[in-house]
Design an enzyme around this catalytic site. Structure first.
Site, mmCIF file in Angstrom:
data_model
loop_
_atom_site.group_PDB
_atom_site.id
_atom_site.type_symbol
_atom_site.label_atom_id
_atom_site.label_comp_id
_atom_site.label_asym_id
_atom_site.label_seq_id
_atom_site.Cartn_x
_atom_site.Cartn_y
_atom_site.Cartn_z
ATOM 1 N N HIS A 79 13.441 29.506 -46.112
ATOM 2 C CA HIS A 79 12.846 30.128 -47.297
ATOM 3 C C HIS A 79 11.428 29.597 -47.470
ATOM 4 C CE1 HIS A 79 12.760 32.060 -51.152
ATOM 5 N NE2 HIS A 79 12.791 30.942 -51.861
ATOM 6 N N ASN A 101 9.416 28.449 -56.878
ATOM 7 C CA ASN A 101 10.253 29.374 -56.127
ATOM 8 C C ASN A 101 9.824 30.803 -56.445
ATOM 9 O OD1 ASN A 101 12.274 30.267 -54.438
ATOM 10 N ND2 ASN A 101 13.970 29.451 -55.630
ATOM 11 N N CYS A 104 9.761 36.382 -49.183
ATOM 12 C CA CYS A 104 9.310 35.073 -49.657
ATOM 13 C C CYS A 104 8.106 34.565 -48.889
ATOM 14 C CB CYS A 104 10.458 34.059 -49.591
ATOM 15 S SG CYS A 104 11.117 33.795 -47.924
#
Length: 331
Positions: free
Chosen positions: A277, A297, A109
Site C-alpha cells: 500500500h 492514509n 493508492c
C-alpha cells in the site's frame, strides 16, 4: 473475567493452529489488544466485508529494484528535531498537507499518495501561493509506464513522470479545483459511514485525455518536478528530507491487523499480509518512549485516527523505510 481469558486463550490457540479467524471480528480485535499496549485496535470496517475487497486497495506494485536509485544523503548540518509535523511547520500550507484523500473503490493508492505529496511540495516551495492540488487521475490515466490505474502502479515511476511529462492540477471528487478533479466519489468500507458502501462500486480507469474537465487550458495547468527522483536509505535522511522539502511517499506492507488501527504506534501483531500500500509520511515523534512516523492514509477520515496513523520508526516496520521517494517541485 474468566470467560474473557478463556476466549482469548481459545483464539490464541486457533491462530497458532492456523485456523482462520475473521480479521474484522470483535474476537480478532480483542486479541490484538490483548497482545500489546502500544496501539489500540477497534471497529473500522463491517465484519461482513470480504477481505478480497481490501486486497483491491493495495495498489503498489513491487519495485523493479529497491536499489534502483542512489539514496539521497542530506548534510548532517541539518538539525533533526525530536518531533515534526509538516502541517504546523508550514502553516501556510496546512490545509493542503492536512487533506486526507479517499482513493474510493480503486487501487490508486500509488497515484493519490504521490500527487498528495506533490501538492504539498508545490505549496511549500511556493511559500503557500500554489494551493490547488495536483491531479491523481491524470497520473493514473496517462502514465502507462507507471502501471494500470485502478489496478496498481509504481511510485518511483510516478515521480519520474511528474518530472519528465508533467501532471495537471485537479482537486478531489466533485471539486471545481484545477483541470482534472478525481472522478471517483468517496465511499465507505466503514462502520456507520456517511457515504455509499464501496462494495457496491467498481471503477475502471478513464482513458488518457489532454483536455481539462472544465474551461481551463490543459498546458497551462501542467505542473512539473525537477531533479532526479530521490530514494532515501537512512532514517535520518528521510527526516531531513521531510523537514527541508515536505512530505514523502512510502510503500507499506499491510497485514490484517492494520485494518483495525485506531490510535497509538502501530506495529504488526497478527494476521496475514494483504498486499503493498502507498502512504504519505508527514512527520514523526515519540509516544510512550516509542519512536514513530506520522503517516496519512487514503481511506478517508473515518478510518484510523481521522485518516492518519502512527507506525514504529527506525525498525523498518512493515517495510515502510525501504521504498521512500520524493522530488523537488518546479515553481
Amino acid at each position: 473475567m474468566k470467560i474473557a481469558i478463556c476466549i482469548a486463550f481459545l483464539l490464541s490457540a486457533a491462530l497458532a493452529a492456523n485456523v482462520k479467524i475473521n480479521p474484522l471480528s470483535d474476537d480478532f480485535i480483542n486479541h490484538i489488544n490483548s497482545q500489546q499496549n502500544h496501539w489500540k485496535a477497534g471497529k473500522n470496517f463491517d465484519e461482513t466485508i470480504p477481505i478480497s475487497e481490501f486486497k483491491k486497495l493495495m495498489g503498489v506494485r513491487e519495485a523493479i529494484s529497491k536499489s534502483r536509485r542512489t539514496p539521497t544523503v542530506h548534510s548532517k548540518d541539518i538539525e533533526i528535531p525530536e518531533s515534526f509535523d509538516a502541517r504546523t511547520n508550514w502553516p501556510e500550507c496546512s490545509k493542503v498537507i492536512g487533506e486526507i484523500v479517499d482513493q474510493s473503490a480503486c487501487g490508486s493508492c500509488w497515484a493519490v499518495s504521490t500527487t498528495s505529496a506533490i501538492s504539498d511540495r508545490r505549496c511549500i516551495a511556493s511559500g503557500g501561493k500554489l494551493q490547488v492540488p495536483v491531479s491523481a487521475i491524470d497520473l493514473m490515466s496517462c502514465c502507462w509506464v507507471c502501471g494500470d490505474g485502478c489496478n496498481g502502479g509504481t511510485m518511483e515511476f510516478a515521480w519520474d513522470y511528474w518530472i519528465n511529462a508533467g501532471i495537471v492540477t485537479g482537486g478531489g471528487y466533485n471539486s471545481s479545483l484545477g483541470c482534472k478533479p478525481y472522478p471517483f466519489k468517496p465511499c465507505d468500507h466503514h462502520v456507520e459511514g456517511k457515504h455509499v458502501q464501496c462494495t457496491t462500486l467498481s471503477y475502471d480507469t478513464p482513458p488518457c485525455s489532454q483536455d481539462c474537465y472544465n474551461e481551463l487550458d490543459f498546458n497551462s495547468e501542467l505542473t512539473f518536478g525537477k531533479s532526479e527522483t530521490q530514494g532515501f536509505g537512512a532514517v535520518e535522511d528521510i527526516q531531513r528530507e521531510i523537514s527541508t522539502n515536505g512530505p514523502v511517499t512510502a510503500s507499506l506492507a499491510v497485514f490484517e491487523d492494520f485494518l483495525s488501527y485506531k490510535s497509538g504506534v502501530y506495529h504488526h501483531v497478527v494476521g496475514e499480509k494483504l498486499g503493498l500500500h502507498a502512504v504519505r509520511i508527514i512527520g514523526w515523534g515519540t509516544e510512550n518512549n516509542v519512536a514513530y512516523w506520522l503517516v496519512a492514509n487514503s481511506w478517508n477520515e473515518d478510518w484510523g485516527d481521522l485518516g492518519l496513523f502512527k507506525i514504529r520508526r527506525g525498525e523498518n516496520e512493515c517495510g515502510i523505510e525501504e521504498v521512500v521517494n520524493a522530488a523537488q517541485a518546479k515553481v
